[in-house]
Design a protein around this motif. Structure first.
Motif, PDB file in Angstrom:
ATOM      1  N   TRP A 176       0.820  -1.207   0.000  1.00 26.33           N
ATOM      2  CA  TRP A 176       0.000   0.000   0.000  1.00 26.33           C
ATOM      3  C   TRP A 176       0.855   1.258   0.000  1.00 26.33           C
ATOM      4  O   TRP A 176       0.517   2.263  -0.632  1.00 26.33           O
ATOM      5  CB  TRP A 176      -0.938  -0.008   1.206  1.00 26.33           C
ATOM      6  CG  TRP A 176      -0.246   0.188   2.525  1.00 26.33           C
ATOM      7  CD1 TRP A 176       0.227  -0.770   3.359  1.00 26.33           C
ATOM      8  CD2 TRP A 176       0.054   1.447   3.147  1.00 26.33           C
ATOM      9  NE1 TRP A 176       0.811  -0.218   4.471  1.00 26.33           N
ATOM     10  CE2 TRP A 176       0.715   1.153   4.375  1.00 26.33           C
ATOM     11  CE3 TRP A 176      -0.163   2.778   2.807  1.00 26.33           C
ATOM     12  CZ2 TRP A 176       1.149   2.140   5.243  1.00 26.33           C
ATOM     13  CZ3 TRP A 176       0.271   3.769   3.672  1.00 26.33           C
ATOM     14  CH2 TRP A 176       0.913   3.455   4.869  1.00 26.33           C
ATOM     15  N   SER A 177       1.994   1.225   0.711  1.00 23.30           N
ATOM     16  CA  SER A 177       2.857   2.411   0.759  1.00 23.30           C
ATOM     17  C   SER A 177       3.491   2.685  -0.599  1.00 23.30           C
ATOM     18  O   SER A 177       3.595   3.851  -1.026  1.00 23.30           O
ATOM     19  CB  SER A 177       3.940   2.222   1.829  1.00 23.30           C
ATOM     20  OG  SER A 177       4.754   1.098   1.534  1.00 23.30           O
ATOM     21  N   VAL A 178       3.915   1.630  -1.296  1.00 22.60           N
ATOM     22  CA  VAL A 178       4.490   1.805  -2.624  1.00 22.60           C
ATOM     23  C   VAL A 178       3.430   2.337  -3.593  1.00 22.60           C
ATOM     24  O   VAL A 178       3.708   3.176  -4.455  1.00 22.60           O
ATOM     25  CB  VAL A 178       5.087   0.480  -3.144  1.00 22.60           C
ATOM     26  CG1 VAL A 178       5.536   0.617  -4.596  1.00 22.60           C
ATOM     27  CG2 VAL A 178       6.253   0.042  -2.260  1.00 22.60           C
ATOM     28  N   ALA A 179       2.187   1.850  -3.454  1.00 25.34           N
ATOM     29  CA  ALA A 179       1.101   2.329  -4.309  1.00 25.34           C
ATOM     30  C   ALA A 179       0.842   3.819  -4.082  1.00 25.34           C
ATOM     31  O   ALA A 179       0.624   4.582  -5.035  1.00 25.34           O
ATOM     32  CB  ALA A 179      -0.165   1.517  -4.042  1.00 25.34           C
ATOM     33  N   VAL A 180       0.886   4.235  -2.817  1.00 25.30           N
ATOM     34  CA  VAL A 180       0.694   5.657  -2.510  1.00 25.30           C
ATOM     35  C   VAL A 180       1.813   6.494  -3.118  1.00 25.30           C
ATOM     36  O   VAL A 180       1.574   7.565  -3.691  1.00 25.30           O
ATOM     37  CB  VAL A 180       0.635   5.860  -0.978  1.00 25.30           C
ATOM     38  CG1 VAL A 180       0.688   7.355  -0.635  1.00 25.30           C
ATOM     39  CG2 VAL A 180      -0.632   5.250  -0.407  1.00 25.30           C
ATOM     40  N   VAL A 181       3.049   6.000  -3.004  1.00 24.30           N
ATOM     41  CA  VAL A 181       4.179   6.724  -3.571  1.00 24.30           C
ATOM     42  C   VAL A 181       4.059   6.812  -5.092  1.00 24.30           C
ATOM     43  O   VAL A 181       4.396   7.834  -5.698  1.00 24.30           O
ATOM     44  CB  VAL A 181       5.505   6.040  -3.174  1.00 24.30           C
ATOM     45  CG1 VAL A 181       6.680   6.675  -3.918  1.00 24.30           C
ATOM     46  CG2 VAL A 181       5.723   6.155  -1.673  1.00 24.30           C
ATOM     47  N   ALA A 182       3.568   5.741  -5.737  1.00 29.32           N
ATOM     48  CA  ALA A 182       3.376   5.767  -7.186  1.00 29.32           C
ATOM     49  C   ALA A 182       2.373   6.847  -7.588  1.00 29.32           C
ATOM     50  O   ALA A 182       2.570   7.568  -8.580  1.00 29.32           O
ATOM     51  CB  ALA A 182       2.908   4.393  -7.676  1.00 29.32           C
ATOM     52  N   VAL A 183       1.303   6.980  -6.806  1.00 25.18           N
ATOM     53  CA  VAL A 183       0.312   8.033  -7.075  1.00 25.18           C
ATOM     54  C   VAL A 183       0.934   9.410  -6.888  1.00 25.18           C
ATOM     55  O   VAL A 183       0.710  10.335  -7.698  1.00 25.18           O
ATOM     56  CB  VAL A 183      -0.919   7.855  -6.163  1.00 25.18           C
ATOM     57  CG1 VAL A 183      -1.864   9.051  -6.303  1.00 25.18           C
ATOM     58  CG2 VAL A 183      -1.646   6.565  -6.493  1.00 25.18           C
ATOM     59  N   LEU A 184       1.709   9.575  -5.815  1.00 24.26           N
ATOM     60  CA  LEU A 184       2.380  10.854  -5.584  1.00 24.26           C
ATOM     61  C   LEU A 184       3.371  11.173  -6.702  1.00 24.26           C
ATOM     62  O   LEU A 184       3.510  12.337  -7.112  1.00 24.26           O
ATOM     63  CB  LEU A 184       3.105  10.820  -4.236  1.00 24.26           C
ATOM     64  CG  LEU A 184       2.221  10.817  -2.987  1.00 24.26           C
ATOM     65  CD1 LEU A 184       3.072  10.632  -1.734  1.00 24.26           C
ATOM     66  CD2 LEU A 184       1.418  12.109  -2.900  1.00 24.26           C
ATOM     67  N   THR A 185       4.052  10.143  -7.208  1.00 25.32           N
ATOM     68  CA  THR A 185       4.992  10.351  -8.309  1.00 25.32           C
ATOM     69  C   THR A 185       4.283  10.923  -9.523  1.00 25.32           C
ATOM     70  O   THR A 185       4.737  11.906 -10.125  1.00 25.32           O
ATOM     71  CB  THR A 185       5.666   9.015  -8.682  1.00 25.32           C
ATOM     72  OG1 THR A 185       6.389   8.516  -7.563  1.00 25.32           O
ATOM     73  CG2 THR A 185       6.617   9.213  -9.855  1.00 25.32           C
ATOM     74  N   MET A 186       3.161  10.320  -9.894  1.00 27.50           N
ATOM     75  CA  MET A 186       2.396  10.805 -11.050  1.00 27.50           C
ATOM     76  C   MET A 186       1.849  12.206 -10.795  1.00 27.50           C
ATOM     77  O   MET A 186       1.845  13.052 -11.692  1.00 27.50           O
ATOM     78  CB  MET A 186       1.251   9.838 -11.354  1.00 27.50           C
ATOM     79  CG  MET A 186       1.706   8.482 -11.852  1.00 27.50           C
ATOM     80  SD  MET A 186       2.649   8.609 -13.392  1.00 27.50           S
ATOM     81  CE  MET A 186       1.425   9.360 -14.480  1.00 27.50           C
ATOM     82  N   THR A 187       1.415  12.458  -9.562  1.00 26.23           N
ATOM     83  CA  THR A 187       0.855  13.780  -9.239  1.00 26.23           C
ATOM     84  C   THR A 187       1.906  14.872  -9.392  1.00 26.23           C
ATOM     85  O   THR A 187       1.651  15.912 -10.019  1.00 26.23           O
ATOM     86  CB  THR A 187       0.312  13.778  -7.796  1.00 26.23           C
ATOM     87  OG1 THR A 187      -0.698  12.777  -7.667  1.00 26.23           O
ATOM     88  CG2 THR A 187      -0.271  15.141  -7.444  1.00 26.23           C
ATOM     89  N   PHE A 188       3.089  14.644  -8.823  1.00 24.64           N
ATOM     90  CA  PHE A 188       4.147  15.645  -8.924  1.00 24.64           C
ATOM     91  C   PHE A 188       4.629  15.795 -10.368  1.00 24.64           C
ATOM     92  O   PHE A 188       4.949  16.909 -10.811  1.00 24.64           O
ATOM     93  CB  PHE A 188       5.319  15.277  -8.010  1.00 24.64           C
ATOM     94  CG  PHE A 188       5.123  15.702  -6.581  1.00 24.64           C
ATOM     95  CD1 PHE A 188       5.151  17.043  -6.240  1.00 24.64           C
ATOM     96  CD2 PHE A 188       4.910  14.762  -5.582  1.00 24.64           C
ATOM     97  CE1 PHE A 188       4.969  17.449  -4.923  1.00 24.64           C
ATOM     98  CE2 PHE A 188       4.735  15.156  -4.261  1.00 24.64           C
ATOM     99  CZ  PHE A 188       4.755  16.500  -3.924  1.00 24.64           C
ATOM    100  N   ALA A 189       4.702  14.686 -11.115  1.00 21.86           N
ATOM    101  CA  ALA A 189       5.151  14.761 -12.504  1.00 21.86           C
ATOM    102  C   ALA A 189       4.188  15.577 -13.354  1.00 21.86           C
ATOM    103  O   ALA A 189       4.594  16.440 -14.145  1.00 21.86           O
ATOM    104  CB  ALA A 189       5.310  13.358 -13.084  1.00 21.86           C
ATOM    105  N   VAL A 190       2.884  15.319 -13.208  1.00 22.54           N
ATOM    106  CA  VAL A 190       1.877  16.069 -13.965  1.00 22.54           C
ATOM    107  C   VAL A 190       1.867  17.539 -13.539  1.00 22.54           C
ATOM    108  O   VAL A 190       1.764  18.452 -14.375  1.00 22.54           O
ATOM    109  CB  VAL A 190       0.482  15.439 -13.776  1.00 22.54           C
ATOM    110  CG1 VAL A 190      -0.597  16.315 -14.399  1.00 22.54           C
ATOM    111  CG2 VAL A 190       0.447  14.041 -14.401  1.00 22.54           C
TER     112      VAL A 190
END
Length: 326
Positions: free
Chosen positions: A186-200
């Motif tokens: 779950w923590s890696v999934a949250v980080v993946a979402v944050l990665t996409m958010t910051f990239a966009v």
């Protein structure tokens, strides 16, 4: 057995080529279309999307084998690669300022490579608490900069560019945790979402920054991005420079030299450096562009300001028309 540092550098270079080629394709497509809607109807623009996606994937893979302080600064090579590619595509002579900018950037990055290529695969990523701290800190700083730029602050484009650089740098830090971290959780999934958010967010903020022109914002964004990632890598991940105080001094000198090169590549060029070319005056079909003036106009994909303003392009913008990696 192939060295992890060699893999990180090789993947970064392939990523740079993808980004630079995509930028040139996007710029050439934008020069022949009126607005984003027209670009979406061209196959060439979608090829640039594929190239950008490939560059992002290679960049994330590079972060699996090299530290942030090594991989992230290499993103500045996108400007260096885009200049000759853009000159070749437009049959335009590379100027003396561009050559000097490429030389300074290459020398500075070579110095950074010497003191950051430790030869070890990164084995330390942000912990959950550190991810939250970085997210909240970066989000607050970005929000303040956006609010500052949205007011009556004259250099608003620079504030947007700084915000974009911070968001992109944090996005790379998060991407490294996804690439190097443990199996899916779950923590890696949250980080993946944050990665996409910051990239966009970085992409959208860079487009708003370019409304004020391309020179200053492009240079600031390209510099703030690796600085942000490197600060996080040094303070939270224990990354550093080899050779002690001498290595640190060499790293600072290299960063300053590369930064000077980026500024030169982003400097506005006089119009006599740009030859008369039919694509500058029409949309590629022999018909004048609305509001066209002698000389090239900035890409409408990057700026929403009227095309008739006649703002001078920059050395890097002539070749790229876009920004840097995640």
């Amino acid at each position: 057995m192939t060295s992890p540092v060699f893999l990180a550098v090789a993947l970064s270079l392939f990523s740079v080529v993808c980004y630079a080629t995509a930028a040139v394709v996007q710029e050439r497509t934008a020069a022949k279309t009126v607005g984003l809607r027209g670009a979406l109807l061209r196959v060439s623009w979608w090829w640039s999307v594929v190239l950008n996606a490939g560059g992002a994937l290679l960049h994330v893979l590079a972060l699996r084998y090299g530290p942030l302080t090594l991989v992230q600064p290499l993103g500045a090579l996108t400007l260096v690669a885009a200049v000759p590619l853009g000159s070749l595509a437009t049959r335009r002579r590379t100027t003396g300022t561009q050559w000097r900018g490429m030389t300074f950037t290459l020398v500075g990055l070579a110095a950074l490579l010497i003191v950051t290529a430790s030869g070890n695969v990164p084995d330390n990523t942000l912990h959950t608490t550190e991810v939250l701290v970085v997210t909240l800190t970066a989000g607050t700083v970005v929000a303040v900069l956006v609010g500052f730029a949205s007011g009556r602050f004259a250099p608003g484009g620079l504030a947007f560019a700084a915000a974009s650089g911070i968001a992109s740098g944090v996005g790379s830090t998060m991407a490294q945790k996804v690439a190097v971290g443990p199996a899916l959780s779950w923590s890696v999934a949250v980080v993946a979402v944050l990665t996409m958010t910051f990239a966009v967010a970085g992409l959208l903020l860079s487009q708003k920054a370019y409304r004020a022109g391309l020179g200053g914002p492009l240079a600031l964004l390209t510099l703030v991005n690796p600085v942000t990632a490197s600060v996080i890598g040094i303070t939270l991940l224990g990354e550093g420079f080899q050779y002690g105080a001498a290595g640190t001094a060499l790293a600072l000198a290299g960063a300053a030299t590369a930064g000077h090169g980026v500024v030169l590549l982003s400097r506005p060029q006089p119009r006599h450096d740009l030859p008369d070319h039919p694509d500058h005056l029409d949309g590629g079909d022999g018909l004048p562009r609305p509001g066209s003036v002698p000389g090239p106009r900035p890409s409408r994909l990057l700026r929403s300001a009227p095309a008739s303003t006649g703002r001078p392009r920059t050395a890097a913008a002539d070749a790229t028309g876009t920004s840097k990696p995640i």
